[in-house]
Design a protein around this motif. Structure first.
Motif, mmCIF file in Angstrom:
data_model
loop_
_atom_site.group_PDB
_atom_site.id
_atom_site.type_symbol
_atom_site.label_atom_id
_atom_site.label_comp_id
_atom_site.label_asym_id
_atom_site.label_seq_id
_atom_site.Cartn_x
_atom_site.Cartn_y
_atom_site.Cartn_z
ATOM 1 N N ALA A 98 2.801 5.894 -2.858
ATOM 2 C CA ALA A 98 3.895 6.735 -3.344
ATOM 3 C C ALA A 98 3.807 6.911 -4.856
ATOM 4 C CB ALA A 98 5.239 6.133 -2.955
ATOM 5 N N ALA A 99 3.470 5.839 -5.559
ATOM 6 C CA ALA A 99 3.307 5.938 -7.015
ATOM 7 C C ALA A 99 2.141 6.848 -7.368
ATOM 8 C CB ALA A 99 3.102 4.551 -7.613
ATOM 9 N N ALA A 100 1.059 6.761 -6.607
ATOM 10 C CA ALA A 100 -0.102 7.620 -6.868
ATOM 11 C C ALA A 100 0.224 9.077 -6.577
ATOM 12 C CB ALA A 100 -1.292 7.156 -6.021
ATOM 13 N N GLU A 101 0.934 9.332 -5.492
ATOM 14 C CA GLU A 101 1.313 10.715 -5.176
ATOM 15 C C GLU A 101 2.222 11.298 -6.241
ATOM 16 O OE1 GLU A 101 2.799 11.623 -1.290
ATOM 17 O OE2 GLU A 101 1.303 10.352 -0.342
ATOM 18 N N ALA A 102 3.103 10.478 -6.789
ATOM 19 C CA ALA A 102 4.020 10.955 -7.828
ATOM 20 C C ALA A 102 3.280 11.302 -9.112
ATOM 21 C CB ALA A 102 5.087 9.897 -8.112
ATOM 22 N N GLN A 103 2.105 10.734 -9.303
ATOM 23 C CA GLN A 103 1.341 10.990 -10.518
ATOM 24 C C GLN A 103 0.111 11.852 -10.250
ATOM 25 O OE1 GLN A 103 0.496 7.401 -12.621
ATOM 26 N NE2 GLN A 103 2.617 6.735 -12.630
ATOM 27 N N ASP A 162 -6.978 4.644 -13.331
ATOM 28 C CA ASP A 162 -8.309 4.985 -12.821
ATOM 29 C C ASP A 162 -8.415 4.822 -11.313
ATOM 30 O OD1 ASP A 162 -9.226 5.532 -15.356
ATOM 31 O OD2 ASP A 162 -9.983 3.502 -15.704
ATOM 32 N N PHE A 163 -7.319 4.494 -10.637
ATOM 33 C CA PHE A 163 -7.362 4.182 -9.216
ATOM 34 C C PHE A 163 -6.788 5.313 -8.371
ATOM 35 C CE2 PHE A 163 -6.920 0.138 -11.471
ATOM 36 C CZ PHE A 163 -8.100 -0.473 -11.074
ATOM 37 N N ALA A 164 -7.554 5.709 -7.353
ATOM 38 C CA ALA A 164 -7.092 6.713 -6.393
ATOM 39 C C ALA A 164 -6.479 5.985 -5.199
ATOM 40 C CB ALA A 164 -8.258 7.584 -5.934
ATOM 41 N N MET A 165 -5.880 6.749 -4.290
ATOM 42 C CA MET A 165 -5.251 6.137 -3.115
ATOM 43 C C MET A 165 -6.278 5.412 -2.245
ATOM 44 S SD MET A 165 -2.110 8.812 -2.370
ATOM 45 C CE MET A 165 -2.619 9.182 -0.777
ATOM 46 N N ALA A 166 -7.486 5.919 -2.163
ATOM 47 C CA ALA A 166 -8.535 5.255 -1.384
ATOM 48 C C ALA A 166 -8.888 3.889 -1.993
ATOM 49 C CB ALA A 166 -9.777 6.131 -1.312
ATOM 50 N N ASP A 167 -8.826 3.784 -3.315
ATOM 51 C CA ASP A 167 -9.086 2.505 -3.965
ATOM 52 C C ASP A 167 -8.024 1.470 -3.595
ATOM 53 O OD1 ASP A 167 -11.302 3.601 -5.266
ATOM 54 O OD2 ASP A 167 -10.081 4.258 -6.967
ATOM 55 N N PHE A 168 -6.763 1.919 -3.550
ATOM 56 C CA PHE A 168 -5.690 1.014 -3.148
ATOM 57 C C PHE A 168 -5.868 0.565 -1.699
ATOM 58 C CE2 PHE A 168 -3.347 3.268 -6.596
ATOM 59 C CZ PHE A 168 -3.183 2.162 -7.416
ATOM 60 N N LEU A 216 0.831 -1.205 0.000
ATOM 61 C CA LEU A 216 0.000 0.000 0.000
ATOM 62 C C LEU A 216 0.862 1.251 0.000
ATOM 63 C CD1 LEU A 216 -2.740 1.377 0.138
ATOM 64 C CD2 LEU A 216 -2.688 1.088 2.618
ATOM 65 N N ALA A 217 1.945 1.239 0.764
ATOM 66 C CA ALA A 217 2.848 2.399 0.777
ATOM 67 C C ALA A 217 3.482 2.611 -0.591
ATOM 68 C CB ALA A 217 3.926 2.195 1.839
ATOM 69 N N ALA A 218 3.859 1.532 -1.265
ATOM 70 C CA ALA A 218 4.463 1.656 -2.592
ATOM 71 C C ALA A 218 3.460 2.224 -3.594
ATOM 72 C CB ALA A 218 4.979 0.297 -3.057
ATOM 73 N N TRP A 219 2.237 1.705 -3.585
ATOM 74 C CA TRP A 219 1.239 2.213 -4.517
ATOM 75 C C TRP A 219 0.809 3.639 -4.163
ATOM 76 C CZ3 TRP A 219 0.480 0.746 -9.168
ATOM 77 C CH2 TRP A 219 0.732 -0.561 -9.541
#
Length: 119
Positions: free
Chosen positions: A44-49, A55-61, A39-42
């Motif tokens: 971080a990837a979401a924040e970088a983008q 189509d996925f937000a951090m809440a989805d992850f 979850l932390a890796a995804w």
């Protein structure tokens, strides 16, 4: 009658699981740490983008990894490996002489370990 037997076997298996508290804590940590790292890796990837990956937000992850943890906890079982080991070592044969089928002991043991290592 079977409920009383299950209650007695549950108590015995819980006492056996209590002897391995450190092992239960390690299983609990492994059950929690792996999804948290992913979850932390995804995240971080979401924040970088800009807060989304495709189509996925951090809440989805977060929802995905909570669901994966729950489904894994409910469906995971290692009894097949233990049965194989008991067959090879010859320790299953004495269990077949008991009045209760070994499958009942495996079911209760699995439930106890799920409760002990519940994240």
């Amino acid at each position: 009658m079977l409920l009383r037997v299950y209650r007695a076997v549950f108590g015995a298996e819980f006492a056996a699981a209590a002897q391995y508290r450190v092992q239960a804590v390690l299983w609990l940590l492994f059950a929690i740490i792996r999804p948290v790292v992913f979850l932390a890796a995804w995240s971080a990837a979401a924040e970088a983008q800009g807060g989304r990956v495709g189509d996925f937000a951090m809440a989805d992850f977060a929802a995905y990894y909570v669901a994966v943890s729950l489904v894994t906890q409910l469906t995971m079982s290692w009894n097949a490996y233990e049965f194989e080991y008991e067959i090879r070592q010859g320790t299953l044969a004495p269990k077949l002489l008991r009045p209760l089928h070994p499958l009942h002991y495996a079911i209760v043991q699995n439930i106890v370990w799920k409760l002990v290592t519940l994240p």
